[in-house]
Design an enzyme around this catalytic site. Structure first.
Site, short mmCIF file in Angstrom:
data_model
loop_
_atom_site.label_atom_id
_atom_site.label_comp_id
_atom_site.label_asym_id
_atom_site.label_seq_id
_atom_site.Cartn_x
_atom_site.Cartn_y
_atom_site.Cartn_z
N TYR A 55 -63.59 -74.41 21.48
CA TYR A 55 -62.34 -74.15 22.11
C TYR A 55 -61.76 -72.95 21.93
CZ TYR A 55 -57.30 -74.61 23.25
OH TYR A 55 -55.97 -74.37 23.74
N SER A 62 -54.46 -68.98 22.33
CA SER A 62 -54.53 -69.86 21.54
C SER A 62 -54.51 -69.30 20.06
CB SER A 62 -55.52 -71.21 21.58
OG SER A 62 -55.20 -71.99 20.28
#
Length: 329
Positions: free
Chosen positions: A157, A132
């Site tokens: 995350y 990501s």
């Protein structure tokens, strides 16, 4: 160009990117083994609707289950001839990680470790996995390059995605497992996730409800249309694993390379919906960053493809799908 005789194992196949990738692979004639736990992070009906499309293909096999279940994973690798793994299963969402950290540890770390272990015990040709843009955290140098240091993610995350890259690197070095990590930049489009801003904005604008606009709309995102993401992944699959004479490990940015101001993105949504947004302007949220901007030079060089979809075209296609899916005229 790689040739495949076995399955491409797509984890998270009922998710946004997993569904689109599975469909593309099935359309191209590949055999796809898909797994998804159909968790309730967002509306499971959307996930089942995606699956109902994939289920029409004779070359698709679906398993309902979680990648953190090692016994299940080992049985699948035993049972099926798997050439390539594309790991897209993960607990998504930056803000959700602030209140539900253990879900991220299980799915994004334990689950990924299971995939790595199974991939060396049942040798595969290539492991491709989702990372990501969140790994860049508050990096100030723009655009974000895969050569930048990414030691300070600002969300759990992002930290789990950075950990995935580190785990993949160690397995590529110790076991010569070919791995390719994909740092996705704000993927959007038809069949997207309802927790994403553009989807929530569309819901609220059509219902004449206020939308929450963080940092007063003064932030930029490298919005990347789903078809561009899928074309990039597909070409990387066809290209084959990293050149082992250089390294068994590779990272790519998958981004549009054209950051858009959030306020301008909202204007595009308004234009496509034909309605004005009621904006509730708020300060920057914990875990959010001010700007994302992908350097995609490596991607363009290696697969001869550059994401091309503008925000206007991408949102138009999303709104067309949204109206059709929800029966809105």
């Amino acid at each position: 160009m790689e040739k495949f005789t076995g399955y491409i194992f797509v984890t998270g196949c009922a998710g946004f990117i997993g569904f689109h990738l599975s469909k593309r692979l099935l359309d191209e004639g590949f055999y796809v083994l898909g797994i998804d736990n159909i968790n309730n992070y967002y509306d499971t009906n959307l996930k089942y609707d995606r699956l109902s499309i994939l289920a029409k293909y004779p070359n698709f096999m679906f398993i309902k289950g979680s990648i953190e279940n090692l016994e299940l994973m080992e049985s699948l690798f035993d049972q099926y001839d798997i050439d390539i793994v594309v790991n897209l299963a993960a607990q998504a969402g930056v803000r959700y990680s602030l209140t539900n950290p253990h879900v991220y540890i299980q799915s994004n770390l334990v689950g990924f470790a299971n995939i790595l272990e199974c991939s060396i015990k049942h040798p595969i040709k290539h492991l491709i996995y989702a990372s990501s843009s969140s790994v860049y955290g508050n990096n100030k140098q723009m655009p974000f390059s895969v050569t930048d240091r990414v030691d300070h993610p600002v969300s759990l995350y992002g930290a789990t995605k950075k950990a995935n890259e580190l785990l993949a690197y160690s397995y590529s070095q110790v076991y010569q497992l070919p791995t390719t990590g994909l740092r996705f930049f704000t993927v959007y489009g038809p069949w997207g996730r309802p927790d994403m801003a553009y989807f929530k904005f569309s819901d609220a604008i059509l219902n004449q409800e206020p939308i929450e606009v963080y940092n007063y709309g003064d932030m930029k995102r490298d919005f990347t249309y789903i078809d561009d993401v899928i074309e990039s992944i597909y070409r990387l699959i066809k290209k084959g694993p990293p050149d082992k004479s250089i390294s068994y490990y590779k990272i790519y940015n998958i981004g549009n390379n054209q950051p858009v101001q959030l306020k301008d993105f909202i204007k595009v949504i308004e234009e496509q919906l034909g309605k004005k947004a009621i904006m509730k302007l708020l300060p920057l949220q914990p875990g959010d960053v001010l700007e994302t901007y992908a350097d995609i030079n490596d991607l363009v060089r290696d697969i001869n493809y550059k994401p091309i979809t503008s925000a206007e075209e991408g949102i138009r296609k999303f709104v067309e799908w949204y109206r059709k899916y929800h029966n809105i005229t």
